[in-house]
Design a protein around this motif. Structure first.
Motif, PDB file in Angstrom:
ATOM      1  N   ILE A   1       0.865  -1.182   0.000  1.00  0.00           N
ATOM      2  CA  ILE A   1       0.000   0.000   0.000  1.00  0.00           C
ATOM      3  C   ILE A   1       0.899   1.228   0.000  1.00  0.00           C
ATOM      4  CG2 ILE A   1      -1.739   1.297   1.298  1.00  0.00           C
ATOM      5  CD1 ILE A   1      -2.612  -1.416   2.538  1.00  0.00           C
ATOM      6  N   LEU A   2       0.678   2.077  -0.999  1.00  0.00           N
ATOM      7  CA  LEU A   2       1.489   3.295  -1.129  1.00  0.00           C
ATOM      8  C   LEU A   2       0.601   4.469  -0.745  1.00  0.00           C
ATOM      9  CD1 LEU A   2       4.125   4.599  -2.174  1.00  0.00           C
ATOM     10  CD2 LEU A   2       3.139   4.563  -4.453  1.00  0.00           C
ATOM     11  N   THR A   3       1.012   5.194   0.299  1.00  0.00           N
ATOM     12  CA  THR A   3       0.173   6.282   0.765  1.00  0.00           C
ATOM     13  C   THR A   3       1.051   7.513   0.980  1.00  0.00           C
ATOM     14  OG1 THR A   3      -1.458   6.891   2.448  1.00  0.00           O
ATOM     15  CG2 THR A   3       0.355   5.555   3.190  1.00  0.00           C
ATOM     16  N   GLY A   4       0.426   8.635   1.227  1.00  0.00           N
ATOM     17  CA  GLY A   4       1.201   9.858   1.413  1.00  0.00           C
ATOM     18  C   GLY A   4       0.318  11.024   1.030  1.00  0.00           C
ATOM     19  N   PHE A   5       0.635  12.187   1.575  1.00  0.00           N
ATOM     20  CA  PHE A   5      -0.243  13.316   1.376  1.00  0.00           C
ATOM     21  C   PHE A   5      -0.149  13.826  -0.055  1.00  0.00           C
ATOM     22  CE2 PHE A   5      -2.620  16.944   3.176  1.00  0.00           C
ATOM     23  CZ  PHE A   5      -3.522  16.162   3.879  1.00  0.00           C
ATOM     24  N   LEU A   6      -1.139  14.638  -0.468  1.00  0.00           N
ATOM     25  CA  LEU A   6      -1.188  15.157  -1.836  1.00  0.00           C
ATOM     26  C   LEU A   6       0.138  15.807  -2.181  1.00  0.00           C
ATOM     27  CD1 LEU A   6      -4.657  16.811  -1.291  1.00  0.00           C
ATOM     28  CD2 LEU A   6      -4.216  14.788  -2.674  1.00  0.00           C
ATOM     29  N   GLY A   7       0.663  15.461  -3.351  1.00  0.00           N
ATOM     30  CA  GLY A   7       1.890  16.116  -3.804  1.00  0.00           C
ATOM     31  C   GLY A   7       3.160  15.593  -3.162  1.00  0.00           C
TER      32      GLY A   7
ATOM     33  N   LYS B   1       6.612  -8.158 -12.773  1.00  0.00           N
ATOM     34  CA  LYS B   1       5.398  -7.590 -13.364  1.00  0.00           C
ATOM     35  C   LYS B   1       4.503  -7.127 -12.231  1.00  0.00           C
ATOM     36  CE  LYS B   1       5.773 -10.163 -17.578  1.00  0.00           C
ATOM     37  NZ  LYS B   1       5.455 -11.399 -18.271  1.00  0.00           N
ATOM     38  N   ILE B   2       4.167  -5.873 -12.265  1.00  0.00           N
ATOM     39  CA  ILE B   2       3.460  -5.274 -11.146  1.00  0.00           C
ATOM     40  C   ILE B   2       2.077  -4.817 -11.592  1.00  0.00           C
ATOM     41  CG2 ILE B   2       3.541  -3.396  -9.454  1.00  0.00           C
ATOM     42  CD1 ILE B   2       6.623  -3.388  -9.947  1.00  0.00           C
ATOM     43  N   ALA B   3       1.079  -5.173 -10.829  1.00  0.00           N
ATOM     44  CA  ALA B   3      -0.260  -4.642 -11.094  1.00  0.00           C
ATOM     45  C   ALA B   3      -0.464  -3.456 -10.155  1.00  0.00           C
ATOM     46  CB  ALA B   3      -1.316  -5.703 -10.821  1.00  0.00           C
ATOM     47  N   VAL B   4      -0.884  -2.341 -10.706  1.00  0.00           N
ATOM     48  CA  VAL B   4      -1.098  -1.160  -9.888  1.00  0.00           C
ATOM     49  C   VAL B   4      -2.588  -0.891  -9.789  1.00  0.00           C
ATOM     50  CG1 VAL B   4      -0.716   1.328  -9.712  1.00  0.00           C
ATOM     51  CG2 VAL B   4       1.086  -0.157 -10.610  1.00  0.00           C
ATOM     52  N   ILE B   5      -3.073  -0.713  -8.576  1.00  0.00           N
ATOM     53  CA  ILE B   5      -4.469  -0.310  -8.396  1.00  0.00           C
ATOM     54  C   ILE B   5      -4.447   1.144  -7.966  1.00  0.00           C
ATOM     55  CG2 ILE B   5      -6.567  -0.650  -7.076  1.00  0.00           C
ATOM     56  CD1 ILE B   5      -5.835  -3.594  -6.835  1.00  0.00           C
ATOM     57  N   GLU B   6      -5.022   1.980  -8.808  1.00  0.00           N
ATOM     58  CA  GLU B   6      -5.062   3.399  -8.500  1.00  0.00           C
ATOM     59  C   GLU B   6      -6.388   3.652  -7.824  1.00  0.00           C
ATOM     60  OE1 GLU B   6      -3.678   6.567 -10.613  1.00  0.00           O
ATOM     61  OE2 GLU B   6      -2.004   5.552  -9.698  1.00  0.00           O
ATOM     62  N   ASN B   7      -6.331   4.207  -6.637  1.00  0.00           N
ATOM     63  CA  ASN B   7      -7.567   4.364  -5.899  1.00  0.00           C
ATOM     64  C   ASN B   7      -8.120   5.766  -6.041  1.00  0.00           C
ATOM     65  OD1 ASN B   7      -9.514   3.290  -4.361  1.00  0.00           O
ATOM     66  ND2 ASN B   7      -8.244   2.866  -2.589  1.00  0.00           N
ATOM     67  N   GLU B   8      -7.753   6.444  -7.113  1.00  0.00           N
ATOM     68  CA  GLU B   8      -8.258   7.813  -7.252  1.00  0.00           C
ATOM     69  C   GLU B   8      -8.194   8.239  -8.708  1.00  0.00           C
ATOM     70  OE1 GLU B   8      -5.694  10.841  -5.554  1.00  0.00           O
ATOM     71  OE2 GLU B   8      -4.002   9.490  -5.744  1.00  0.00           O
ATOM     72  N   PHE B   9      -8.956   9.285  -9.010  1.00  0.00           N
ATOM     73  CA  PHE B   9      -8.804   9.949 -10.295  1.00  0.00           C
ATOM     74  C   PHE B   9      -8.314  11.341  -9.990  1.00  0.00           C
ATOM     75  CE2 PHE B   9     -10.822   7.452 -13.641  1.00  0.00           C
ATOM     76  CZ  PHE B   9     -11.268   6.387 -12.878  1.00  0.00           C
ATOM     77  N   GLY B  10      -7.066  11.622 -10.288  1.00  0.00           N
ATOM     78  CA  GLY B  10      -6.563  12.968 -10.008  1.00  0.00           C
ATOM     79  C   GLY B  10      -5.832  13.444 -11.231  1.00  0.00           C
TER      80      GLY B  10
ATOM     81  N   VAL C   1       1.136  -6.637  -6.365  1.00  0.00           N
ATOM     82  CA  VAL C   1       0.181  -5.553  -6.527  1.00  0.00           C
ATOM     83  C   VAL C   1       0.641  -4.365  -5.702  1.00  0.00           C
ATOM     84  CG1 VAL C   1      -2.187  -4.840  -5.991  1.00  0.00           C
ATOM     85  CG2 VAL C   1      -1.771  -7.086  -6.914  1.00  0.00           C
ATOM     86  N   VAL C   2       0.523  -3.177  -6.274  1.00  0.00           N
ATOM     87  CA  VAL C   2       0.741  -1.949  -5.510  1.00  0.00           C
ATOM     88  C   VAL C   2      -0.574  -1.171  -5.533  1.00  0.00           C
ATOM     89  CG1 VAL C   2       1.989   0.237  -5.374  1.00  0.00           C
ATOM     90  CG2 VAL C   2       3.186  -1.820  -6.117  1.00  0.00           C
TER      91      VAL C   2
END
Length: 351
Positions: free
Chosen positions: A8-14, A32-41, A95-96
């Motif tokens: 899980i990759l987290t961190g404040f905006l920017g 081979k890495i699957a990335v799950i993007e949890n946002e639309f930015g 997965v990330v």
């Protein structure tokens, strides 16, 4: 099929999550890495790397990595990826999950423990938190989400250190260590971090290693062993030499704090179970991470213990080695936890 490691990759905006992620994806590491993007930015990874207008939810990249952008439930996305991997439709090694800048990583982490189907396919490896050196002090002062992200971390990466003075970076690292002494901290430039610091950290492994900076323990002991100055919680203003960094103090009173319980006496297993069950019932939502290597009556093996919020688990670890000091150590990281209640309660569970 062996379990798929998840990060899980987290961190404040920017703070540079996308930069780190792009670097990891573009590096030729043969994974081979699957990335799950949890946002639309605006920072969405696919506009820059994938340059595609596809409406497809899962996009295979040319280097074999997969990018999957989700609006719906994380659980569904993880199940979909695992099912496609089992059917041989998708090939990936790990997965990330990139969370939104305002996310609390707790519920994301809990998904891996509470959902049987997910637990059968995935192994949560670690939570990585990015902290932006230029804006972190203000963000930590003003936003609890930023403080929570630090409290949950297994590894902290500090970005943009080139934009601030060395003593400011030092003060920030000192502050972060009081919030979370478990997580190693490392300055990263433009997402350049060794993969060994990103993957396979086993932050959720119930192993015998308890990563607490030894300086943190000595500093704690210095603060709490009956010296003649009034006691203060870590993070409060004080002027012991151990807290002076180049002559400035930190005045930050963060609600996310950590404290450590240590004892050379063994625990009574039944008493400890009752006590931990009771505090998790009351304080669970405010308990971010807690982990210990414990000396228990009735076994020659270490008991490894850890939890996230209300979920906790323990495991028998290796035997105490001959000549090894038998000491229980437990670290609690949480939001405004009553340190005295926790420490006295633990004390009362000793044989």
């Amino acid at each position: 099929m062996s379990l798929i490691p998840a990060t899980i990759l987290t961190g404040f905006l920017g703070s540079g999550k996308t930069t780190l992620l792009k670097r990891v994806l573009e590096e030729a590491h043969g994974q081979k890495i699957a990335v799950i993007e949890n946002e639309f930015g605006e920072e969405n990874i696919d506009n820059e790397i994938l340059v595609t207008e596809s409406k497809e939810q899962i996009i295979q990249m040319n280097n074999g990595c997969i990018c999957c952008t989700i609006r719906e439930d994380l659980r569904e996305a993880l199940q979909l990826l695992a099912a496609k991997k089992r059917q041989g439709l998708l090939d990936f090694d790990r997965v990330v999950i990139e969370t939104t800048g305002l996310a609390d990583p707790g519920p994301v982490a809990q998904t891996f423990f509470m959902d049987d189907e997910i637990a059968e396919s995935y192994l949560l490896d670690s939570i990585l938190t990015l902290v932006d050196a230029k804006h972190a002090m203000t963000q930590l002062d003003e936003r609890q989400e930023a403080r929570r992200q630090v409290g949950f971390a297994d590894q902290i990466f500090i970005s943009k250190t080139d934009l601030v003075a060395a003593d400011e970076v030092d003060a920030l690292m000192h502050r972060l260590k009081h919030m979370n002494p478990r997580a190693p901290q490392k300055a990263v430039h433009f997402g350049e971090a060794a993969l060994s610091e990103v993957f396979d950290l086993r932050g959720f492994n119930l192993n015998a290693k308890l990563d607490i900076d030894p300086d943190f323990l000595t500093e704690e002991a210095h603060d709490h062993e009956g010296h003649d100055h009034p006691e203060h919680a870590p993070g409060e203003h004080c002027d012991h030499p151990s807290h002076q960094h180049g002559g400035h103090h930190h005045h930050h009173e963060d609600d996310v704090k950590s404290f450590v319980f240590k004892s050379e006496r063994a625990f009574d297993p039944a008493k400890l179970e009752d006590f931990l069950g009771a505090i998790v019932n009351i304080y669970g939502p405010r308990m971010l991470r807690y982990k210990g290597v414990l000396l228990m009556k009735g076994t020659d093996r270490k008991v490894i213990f850890q939890g996230v919020h209300q979920l906790m688990g323990s495991d028998l670890g290796p035997a105490w080695a001959a000549g090894e000091p038998r000491v229980s150590k437990m670290v609690f990281i949480g939001i405004d936890l009553p340190q005295d209640i926790f420490l006295q309660g633990m004390e009362q569970c000793l044989v």
